[in-house]
Motif scaffolding. Sequence first.
Motif, PDB file in Angstrom:
ATOM      1  N   PHE A  62       9.782  -0.060  -3.488  1.00 48.54           N
ATOM      2  CA  PHE A  62       9.164   0.793  -4.494  1.00 48.54           C
ATOM      3  C   PHE A  62       8.751  -0.112  -5.892  1.00 48.54           C
ATOM      4  O   PHE A  62       7.888   0.036  -6.486  1.00 48.54           O
ATOM      5  CB  PHE A  62      10.229   1.931  -4.830  1.00 48.54           C
ATOM      6  CG  PHE A  62      10.389   2.789  -3.518  1.00 48.54           C
ATOM      7  CD1 PHE A  62       9.138   3.387  -3.129  1.00 48.54           C
ATOM      8  CD2 PHE A  62      11.552   3.023  -3.060  1.00 48.54           C
ATOM      9  CE1 PHE A  62       9.352   4.408  -1.892  1.00 48.54           C
ATOM     10  CE2 PHE A  62      11.921   3.716  -2.058  1.00 48.54           C
ATOM     11  CZ  PHE A  62      10.615   4.186  -1.332  1.00 48.54           C
ATOM     12  N   GLY A  63       9.770  -0.868  -6.352  1.00 51.95           N
ATOM     13  CA  GLY A  63       9.571  -1.738  -7.359  1.00 51.95           C
ATOM     14  C   GLY A  63       8.403  -2.783  -6.995  1.00 51.95           C
ATOM     15  O   GLY A  63       7.561  -3.199  -8.033  1.00 51.95           O
TER      16      GLY A  63
ATOM     17  N   GLY B 154      -0.878  -4.626 -11.397  1.00 50.78           N
ATOM     18  CA  GLY B 154      -1.818  -5.706 -11.430  1.00 50.78           C
ATOM     19  C   GLY B 154      -0.968  -7.213 -11.638  1.00 50.78           C
ATOM     20  O   GLY B 154      -1.731  -8.282 -11.915  1.00 50.78           O
ATOM     21  N   MET B 155       0.349  -7.113 -11.179  1.00 50.98           N
ATOM     22  CA  MET B 155       1.189  -8.328 -11.275  1.00 50.98           C
ATOM     23  C   MET B 155       1.507  -8.841 -10.089  1.00 50.98           C
ATOM     24  O   MET B 155       1.635  -8.192  -9.155  1.00 50.98           O
ATOM     25  CB  MET B 155       2.622  -7.810 -12.123  1.00 50.98           C
ATOM     26  CG  MET B 155       2.424  -7.341 -13.469  1.00 50.98           C
ATOM     27  SD  MET B 155       3.915  -6.713 -14.280  1.00 50.98           S
ATOM     28  CE  MET B 155       3.295  -6.461 -15.641  1.00 50.98           C
ATOM     29  N   ARG B 156       1.600 -10.124  -9.952  1.00 45.89           N
ATOM     30  CA  ARG B 156       2.425 -10.853  -8.832  1.00 45.89           C
ATOM     31  C   ARG B 156       3.680 -10.270  -8.527  1.00 45.89           C
ATOM     32  O   ARG B 156       4.296 -10.055  -9.562  1.00 45.89           O
ATOM     33  CB  ARG B 156       2.192 -12.231  -8.801  1.00 45.89           C
ATOM     34  CG  ARG B 156       0.533 -12.816  -9.227  1.00 45.89           C
ATOM     35  CD  ARG B 156       0.688 -14.161  -9.439  1.00 45.89           C
ATOM     36  NE  ARG B 156       1.069 -14.604 -10.841  1.00 45.89           N
ATOM     37  CZ  ARG B 156       1.876 -15.391 -11.128  1.00 45.89           C
ATOM     38  NH1 ARG B 156       2.377 -16.396 -10.484  1.00 45.89           N
ATOM     39  NH2 ARG B 156       2.274 -15.617 -12.456  1.00 45.89           N
ATOM     40  N   CYS B 157       4.401 -10.467  -7.235  1.00 47.76           N
ATOM     41  CA  CYS B 157       5.331  -9.909  -7.158  1.00 47.76           C
ATOM     42  C   CYS B 157       6.068 -10.947  -6.042  1.00 47.76           C
ATOM     43  O   CYS B 157       5.613 -11.251  -5.010  1.00 47.76           O
ATOM     44  CB  CYS B 157       5.524  -8.527  -6.594  1.00 47.76           C
ATOM     45  SG  CYS B 157       7.267  -8.048  -6.407  1.00 47.76           S
TER      46      CYS B 157
ATOM     47  N   LEU C 165       9.255  -5.324   1.913  1.00 45.72           N
ATOM     48  CA  LEU C 165       8.747  -5.710   0.837  1.00 45.72           C
ATOM     49  C   LEU C 165       7.246  -6.319   1.036  1.00 45.72           C
ATOM     50  O   LEU C 165       6.495  -5.900  -0.050  1.00 45.72           O
ATOM     51  CB  LEU C 165       9.638  -6.986   0.287  1.00 45.72           C
ATOM     52  CG  LEU C 165      11.182  -6.292  -0.151  1.00 45.72           C
ATOM     53  CD1 LEU C 165      12.110  -7.401  -0.091  1.00 45.72           C
ATOM     54  CD2 LEU C 165      10.988  -5.778  -1.581  1.00 45.72           C
ATOM     55  N   SER C 166       7.152  -7.052   1.912  1.00 45.58           N
ATOM     56  CA  SER C 166       5.743  -7.643   2.212  1.00 45.58           C
ATOM     57  C   SER C 166       4.735  -6.707   2.483  1.00 45.58           C
ATOM     58  O   SER C 166       3.466  -6.749   1.821  1.00 45.58           O
ATOM     59  CB  SER C 166       5.636  -8.552   3.257  1.00 45.58           C
ATOM     60  OG  SER C 166       6.136  -7.973   4.302  1.00 45.58           O
ATOM     61  N   GLU C 167       5.046  -5.717   3.186  1.00 44.73           N
ATOM     62  CA  GLU C 167       3.879  -4.349   3.131  1.00 44.73           C
ATOM     63  C   GLU C 167       3.850  -3.769   1.954  1.00 44.73           C
ATOM     64  O   GLU C 167       2.733  -3.058   1.851  1.00 44.73           O
ATOM     65  CB  GLU C 167       4.603  -3.453   4.334  1.00 44.73           C
ATOM     66  CG  GLU C 167       5.751  -2.634   3.919  1.00 44.73           C
ATOM     67  CD  GLU C 167       6.119  -1.973   5.120  1.00 44.73           C
ATOM     68  OE1 GLU C 167       7.033  -0.874   5.041  1.00 44.73           O
ATOM     69  OE2 GLU C 167       5.894  -2.090   6.341  1.00 44.73           O
ATOM     70  N   ARG C 168       4.543  -3.978   0.919  1.00 41.72           N
ATOM     71  CA  ARG C 168       4.279  -3.293  -0.352  1.00 41.72           C
ATOM     72  C   ARG C 168       3.699  -4.491  -1.412  1.00 41.72           C
ATOM     73  O   ARG C 168       3.384  -4.156  -2.605  1.00 41.72           O
ATOM     74  CB  ARG C 168       5.558  -2.928  -1.020  1.00 41.72           C
ATOM     75  CG  ARG C 168       6.331  -1.767  -0.301  1.00 41.72           C
ATOM     76  CD  ARG C 168       5.388  -0.587  -0.130  1.00 41.72           C
ATOM     77  NE  ARG C 168       6.031   0.394   0.588  1.00 41.72           N
ATOM     78  CZ  ARG C 168       6.702   1.424   0.149  1.00 41.72           C
ATOM     79  NH1 ARG C 168       7.064   1.610  -1.118  1.00 41.72           N
ATOM     80  NH2 ARG C 168       7.346   2.351   1.016  1.00 41.72           N
ATOM     81  N   GLY C 169       3.319  -5.701  -0.779  1.00 44.88           N
ATOM     82  CA  GLY C 169       2.565  -6.739  -1.563  1.00 44.88           C
ATOM     83  C   GLY C 169       3.442  -7.735  -2.149  1.00 44.88           C
ATOM     84  O   GLY C 169       2.757  -8.645  -2.858  1.00 44.88           O
ATOM     85  N   ALA C 170       4.606  -7.736  -1.860  1.00 50.35           N
ATOM     86  CA  ALA C 170       5.463  -8.745  -2.455  1.00 50.35           C
ATOM     87  C   ALA C 170       5.415 -10.103  -1.517  1.00 50.35           C
ATOM     88  O   ALA C 170       5.362 -10.159  -0.311  1.00 50.35           O
ATOM     89  CB  ALA C 170       6.906  -8.441  -2.252  1.00 50.35           C
TER      90      ALA C 170
ATOM     91  N   VAL D  61      -1.002 -17.085  -7.070  1.00 50.59           N
ATOM     92  CA  VAL D  61      -1.480 -16.467  -5.865  1.00 50.59           C
ATOM     93  C   VAL D  61      -1.559 -15.026  -6.101  1.00 50.59           C
ATOM     94  O   VAL D  61      -0.556 -14.509  -6.816  1.00 50.59           O
ATOM     95  CB  VAL D  61      -0.295 -16.736  -4.942  1.00 50.59           C
ATOM     96  CG1 VAL D  61      -0.814 -15.844  -3.557  1.00 50.59           C
ATOM     97  CG2 VAL D  61      -0.645 -18.216  -4.437  1.00 50.59           C
ATOM     98  N   ARG D  62      -2.519 -14.163  -6.186  1.00 50.98           N
ATOM     99  CA  ARG D  62      -2.645 -12.897  -6.531  1.00 50.98           C
ATOM    100  C   ARG D  62      -3.048 -11.967  -5.107  1.00 50.98           C
ATOM    101  O   ARG D  62      -3.614 -12.361  -4.289  1.00 50.98           O
ATOM    102  CB  ARG D  62      -3.927 -12.494  -7.392  1.00 50.98           C
ATOM    103  CG  ARG D  62      -3.346 -13.272  -8.876  1.00 50.98           C
ATOM    104  CD  ARG D  62      -4.304 -12.763  -9.951  1.00 50.98           C
ATOM    105  NE  ARG D  62      -4.155 -12.792 -11.422  1.00 50.98           N
ATOM    106  CZ  ARG D  62      -4.137 -14.127 -11.881  1.00 50.98           C
ATOM    107  NH1 ARG D  62      -4.566 -14.937 -11.245  1.00 50.98           N
ATOM    108  NH2 ARG D  62      -3.585 -14.342 -13.194  1.00 50.98           N
TER     109      ARG D  62
END
Length: 96
Positions: free
Chosen positions: A44-45, A53-56, A69-74, A95-96
């Motif tokens: 969720f974080g 709009g931040m990298r994670c 985590l990766s399916e949420r963009g991390a 990397v964005r």
Amino acid sequence: MLGFFAVDGPRFSTATASSYLFLHAARTLGTAPEDRLVVEDSPFGAEAARAAGMRCNGFAGGLNPADRLSERGAHTFEHITDLIELLRLGEQEVVR
């Protein structure tokens, strides 16, 4: 520019991860959200960081597996020592 901002629940009225928390951190640090990197251990974080709009980078060595985590963009890592290398790479290539 290196700046750190710890986000914890007691400072904010929202009990769950919210992009507002990350946007507040960027504003407090005086930087644009796209120039920030969030380190998260929660799906969720990670989702909230990406919504801001931040990298994670997502720590998958705890309770949450890498795929959540990766399916949420991390971009995930499993050992905290790997974060040092990820941060070093981030200085060279965003990397964005």
